[in-house]
Design a protein around this motif. Structure first.
Motif, PDB file in Angstrom:
ATOM      1  N   ASP A  90       0.855  -1.187   0.000  1.00 27.91           N
ATOM      2  CA  ASP A  90       0.000   0.000   0.000  1.00 27.91           C
ATOM      3  C   ASP A  90       0.894   1.242   0.000  1.00 27.91           C
ATOM      4  O   ASP A  90       1.436   1.635   1.037  1.00 27.91           O
ATOM      5  N   VAL A  91       1.074   1.872  -1.157  1.00 29.34           N
ATOM      6  CA  VAL A  91       2.007   3.003  -1.255  1.00 29.34           C
ATOM      7  C   VAL A  91       1.555   4.179  -0.400  1.00 29.34           C
ATOM      8  O   VAL A  91       2.387   4.923   0.137  1.00 29.34           O
ATOM      9  N   TYR A  92       0.251   4.361  -0.260  1.00 29.00           N
ATOM     10  CA  TYR A  92      -0.262   5.485   0.530  1.00 29.00           C
ATOM     11  C   TYR A  92      -0.001   5.263   2.021  1.00 29.00           C
ATOM     12  O   TYR A  92       0.326   6.201   2.748  1.00 29.00           O
ATOM     13  N   LEU A  93      -0.118   4.004   2.450  1.00 28.85           N
ATOM     14  CA  LEU A  93       0.206   3.679   3.837  1.00 28.85           C
ATOM     15  C   LEU A  93       1.704   3.847   4.081  1.00 28.85           C
ATOM     16  O   LEU A  93       2.123   4.362   5.129  1.00 28.85           O
ATOM     17  N   ALA A  94       2.516   3.428   3.119  1.00 32.49           N
ATOM     18  CA  ALA A  94       3.973   3.571   3.257  1.00 32.49           C
ATOM     19  C   ALA A  94       4.363   5.039   3.411  1.00 32.49           C
ATOM     20  O   ALA A  94       5.188   5.391   4.265  1.00 32.49           O
ATOM     21  N   LEU A  95       3.776   5.899   2.582  1.00 31.44           N
ATOM     22  CA  LEU A  95       4.069   7.327   2.679  1.00 31.44           C
ATOM     23  C   LEU A  95       3.580   7.897   4.006  1.00 31.44           C
ATOM     24  O   LEU A  95       4.297   8.664   4.669  1.00 31.44           O
ATOM     25  N   ALA A  96       2.373   7.532   4.401  1.00 27.64           N
ATOM     26  CA  ALA A  96       1.811   8.062   5.649  1.00 27.64           C
ATOM     27  C   ALA A  96       2.670   7.670   6.844  1.00 27.64           C
ATOM     28  O   ALA A  96       2.928   8.488   7.737  1.00 27.64           O
ATOM     29  N   LYS A  97       3.137   6.417   6.870  1.00 28.15           N
ATOM     30  CA  LYS A  97       3.984   5.966   7.985  1.00 28.15           C
ATOM     31  C   LYS A  97       5.277   6.764   8.049  1.00 28.15           C
ATOM     32  O   LYS A  97       5.693   7.228   9.120  1.00 28.15           O
ATOM     33  N   ARG A  98       5.927   6.910   6.903  1.00 26.97           N
ATOM     34  CA  ARG A  98       7.226   7.583   6.893  1.00 26.97           C
ATOM     35  C   ARG A  98       7.111   9.037   7.332  1.00 26.97           C
ATOM     36  O   ARG A  98       7.857   9.514   8.181  1.00 26.97           O
ATOM     37  N   TYR A  99       6.162   9.753   6.772  1.00 24.83           N
ATOM     38  CA  TYR A  99       6.066  11.181   7.077  1.00 24.83           C
ATOM     39  C   TYR A  99       5.504  11.436   8.466  1.00 24.83           C
ATOM     40  O   TYR A  99       5.901  12.403   9.133  1.00 24.83           O
ATOM     41  N   LEU A 100       4.602  10.593   8.923  1.00 28.42           N
ATOM     42  CA  LEU A 100       4.020  10.819  10.244  1.00 28.42           C
ATOM     43  C   LEU A 100       5.024  10.545  11.362  1.00 28.42           C
ATOM     44  O   LEU A 100       4.848  11.000  12.483  1.00 28.42           O
ATOM     45  N   GLU A 101       6.096   9.821  11.065  1.00 26.55           N
ATOM     46  CA  GLU A 101       7.108   9.539  12.079  1.00 26.55           C
ATOM     47  C   GLU A 101       8.064  10.706  12.308  1.00 26.55           C
ATOM     48  O   GLU A 101       8.920  10.639  13.184  1.00 26.55           O
ATOM     49  N   ILE A 102       7.949  11.760  11.535  1.00 28.30           N
ATOM     50  CA  ILE A 102       8.795  12.935  11.747  1.00 28.30           C
ATOM     51  C   ILE A 102       8.489  13.526  13.117  1.00 28.30           C
ATOM     52  O   ILE A 102       7.333  13.767  13.470  1.00 28.30           O
ATOM     53  N   GLY A 103       9.533  13.781  13.882  1.00 26.14           N
ATOM     54  CA  GLY A 103       9.355  14.240  15.268  1.00 26.14           C
ATOM     55  C   GLY A 103       9.285  15.746  15.405  1.00 26.14           C
ATOM     56  O   GLY A 103      10.253  16.383  15.821  1.00 26.14           O
ATOM     57  N   CYS A 104       8.148  16.316  15.072  1.00 28.08           N
ATOM     58  CA  CYS A 104       7.955  17.766  15.189  1.00 28.08           C
ATOM     59  C   CYS A 104       7.187  18.095  16.465  1.00 28.08           C
ATOM     60  O   CYS A 104       6.368  17.299  16.934  1.00 28.08           O
ATOM     61  N   SER A 105       7.404  19.281  16.999  1.00 25.89           N
ATOM     62  CA  SER A 105       6.753  19.675  18.251  1.00 25.89           C
ATOM     63  C   SER A 105       5.251  19.863  18.103  1.00 25.89           C
ATOM     64  O   SER A 105       4.549  20.024  19.101  1.00 25.89           O
ATOM     65  N   VAL A 106       4.712  19.841  16.883  1.00 22.81           N
ATOM     66  CA  VAL A 106       3.260  19.922  16.723  1.00 22.81           C
ATOM     67  C   VAL A 106       2.595  18.612  17.115  1.00 22.81           C
ATOM     68  O   VAL A 106       1.361  18.553  17.224  1.00 22.81           O
ATOM     69  N   MET A 107       3.386  17.543  17.301  1.00 24.84           N
ATOM     70  CA  MET A 107       2.844  16.253  17.698  1.00 24.84           C
ATOM     71  C   MET A 107       2.753  16.142  19.219  1.00 24.84           C
ATOM     72  O   MET A 107       3.645  16.586  19.936  1.00 24.84           O
ATOM     73  N   THR A 108       1.662  15.539  19.693  1.00 25.83           N
ATOM     74  CA  THR A 108       1.463  15.354  21.130  1.00 25.83           C
ATOM     75  C   THR A 108       0.993  13.926  21.399  1.00 25.83           C
ATOM     76  O   THR A 108      -0.112  13.571  21.004  1.00 25.83           O
ATOM     77  N   PRO A 109       1.828  13.097  22.052  1.00 26.28           N
ATOM     78  CA  PRO A 109       3.217  13.353  22.455  1.00 26.28           C
ATOM     79  C   PRO A 109       4.145  13.290  21.245  1.00 26.28           C
ATOM     80  O   PRO A 109       3.678  13.061  20.130  1.00 26.28           O
ATOM     81  N   ASN A 110       5.437  13.472  21.489  1.00 25.94           N
ATOM     82  CA  ASN A 110       6.389  13.591  20.392  1.00 25.94           C
ATOM     83  C   ASN A 110       7.600  12.677  20.604  1.00 25.94           C
ATOM     84  O   ASN A 110       8.742  13.137  20.659  1.00 25.94           O
ATOM     85  N   PRO A 111       7.393  11.359  20.726  1.00 30.08           N
ATOM     86  CA  PRO A 111       8.508  10.451  21.064  1.00 30.08           C
ATOM     87  C   PRO A 111       9.581  10.359  19.990  1.00 30.08           C
ATOM     88  O   PRO A 111      10.760  10.121  20.299  1.00 30.08           O
ATOM     89  N   HIS A 112       9.212  10.537  18.730  1.00 30.42           N
ATOM     90  CA  HIS A 112      10.200  10.362  17.657  1.00 30.42           C
ATOM     91  C   HIS A 112      11.289  11.431  17.702  1.00 30.42           C
ATOM     92  O   HIS A 112      12.417  11.183  17.265  1.00 30.42           O
ATOM     93  N   ARG A 113      10.965  12.605  18.220  1.00 33.21           N
ATOM     94  CA  ARG A 113      11.998  13.637  18.330  1.00 33.21           C
ATOM     95  C   ARG A 113      13.080  13.209  19.309  1.00 33.21           C
ATOM     96  O   ARG A 113      14.279  13.370  19.031  1.00 33.21           O
ATOM     97  N   TYR A 114      12.676  12.638  20.439  1.00 29.91           N
ATOM     98  CA  TYR A 114      13.658  12.249  21.449  1.00 29.91           C
ATOM     99  C   TYR A 114      14.447  11.020  21.005  1.00 29.91           C
ATOM    100  O   TYR A 114      15.636  10.890  21.320  1.00 29.91           O
ATOM    101  N   GLU A 115      13.815  10.149  20.248  1.00 29.18           N
ATOM    102  CA  GLU A 115      14.530   8.984  19.720  1.00 29.18           C
ATOM    103  C   GLU A 115      15.650   9.435  18.796  1.00 29.18           C
ATOM    104  O   GLU A 115      16.789   8.963  18.889  1.00 29.18           O
TER     105      GLU A 115
END
Length: 383
Positions: free
Chosen positions: A288-313
């Protein structure tokens, strides 16, 4: 790019890439190639690439048009937002002028409202970005990928196939791998180049319209750096700094310059212009190319995310891999999302990684250079 060029000349070429591409974007328009203007790392480049269009980062790192923007926007607003709007409204950004469409995203409140104003003089599409990296958020973002694809097909009367998206994923992953190979040269101690030269290439590469050409160009740069390092030129070990926080570039390069003028070296950038944009790859095996894209981009650790674990990783991994001795967080004035999160970043760096941390707040003017110099000099002396 030819290996016979000296490294400083190569770095300056990338530093000037934004200006050098002004003519290139006009040529694309003359050829009938759609041009999509973007601001954010969450933007899924692969969908636009699959349409045969070009993506360009829009002007947003100078105070040149802030005064014009303040006629519409509040003065006590983030300078990045005011700069973005000002360049668009005044037509002083060639990239904005030649863009057929500007794509925004629902990140911070200031940008969301700014896009409403911008839509008065430019076609604007705003992607719905979840504020949580959850299963529900992933489902929403996958659907948003499809909605965006369908919008482009309708607006430009072009079909975007899943096979074309898969090809674009492979092309963009190759570019990310090459850029990762570049910033990984900074793991050496002493470093083979300065952090400012690294930044010039990372930032300049965002203005390369043909992503397929990036790997060869960057690999040449990396090889030249390694060849130069192998000559055994005497270098000095310096305090190793990681920069995190708001997007930097243009006016905020003053922070990099101060750090390195005072005897330290920036070995890695966690923020959008650095590792955050190229650290993760899209899964090429996902059906599923759309799922692949969504997973990759949503894992970006930006402060707009609550919580934001990927930034600390990512922060923790960069601190370890690059032997970081101090963390500098750069926060733009009135950027509430990063400002609020800075307390957690400070605690993570000082208590979990056991290294010094400093936060500096700035804007796009040069008025605070003296103050920044004083604070950062003291921080580096402490290291």
């Amino acid at each position: 790019m030819e290996l016979v060029k000296d490294l400083p000349e190569v770095f300056e070429e990338f530093a000037e890439q934004r200006k050098n591409s002004f003519l290139a974007v006009k040529e694309l328009k003359d050829q009938g190639v759609p041009v999509i203007g973007v601001y954010c790392t969450y933007f899924p480049q692969e969908i636009v690439m699959a349409m045969g269009a070009a993506t360009v980062s829009l002007c947003s790192t100078s105070d040149e048009t802030v005064a014009a923007a303040e006629k519409t926007l509040p003065k006590n607003l983030c300078p990045l937002i005011k700069s973005s709007y000002g360049f668009g409204e005044t037509d002083k950004c060639p990239y904005f002028y030649f863009s057929d469409l500007v794509v925004g995203e629902t990140t911070c409140d200031g940008k969301k409202k700014m896009y409403e104003y911008m839509a008065d003089f430019k076609p604007v599409y705003v992607m719905e970005l979840p504020n949580r990296q959850s299963e529900m958020g992933l489902k929403l973002f996958r659907e948003e990928m499809i909605r965006f694809k369908e919008y482009l097909e309708k607006m430009f009367n072009r079909e975007i196939t899943e096979d074309a998206i898969r090809d674009a994923i492979k092309t963009n992953n190759a570019a990310r791998r090459a850029l990762r190979g570049l910033y990984e040269v900074m793991r050496s101690d002493p470093t083979p180049i300065s952090g400012h030269d690294l930044f010039k290439v990372l930032y300049g590469s965002t203005f390369k319209f043909d992503r397929a050409k990036i790997p060869a160009e960057i690999d040449e740069v990396v090889q030249q750096i390694k060849d130069d390092e192998a000559k055994g030129n005497e270098r000095k070990s310096k305090p190793r700094i990681l920069i995190t926080g708001c997007p930097i570039g243009g006016a905020t390069e003053k922070v990099i310059k101060i750090i390195e003028d005072r005897g330290a070296v920036v070995v890695t950038y966690e923020n959008c212009t650095g590792a955050k944009a190229i650290d993760k790859l899209v899964d090429e095996e996902e059906e599923d190319v759309y799922l692949a894209l969504a997973k990759r981009y949503l894992e970006i650790g930006c402060s707009v995310m609550t919580p934001n674990p990927h930034r600390y990783e990512l922060l923790g991994r960069l601190i370890d891999e690059y032997q970081v001795e101090g963390v500098v967080e750069v926060i733009l004035q009135a950027c509430h999302t990063y400002n609020v999160e800075s307390g957690k970043v400070r605690d993570f760096v000082k208590n979990e990684k056991n290294i010094p941390y400093i936060s500096v707040e700035t804007d796009y003017s040069s008025a605070d250079v003296g103050q920044l110099d004083t604070r950062l000099s003291a921080f580096i002396e402490m290291l």
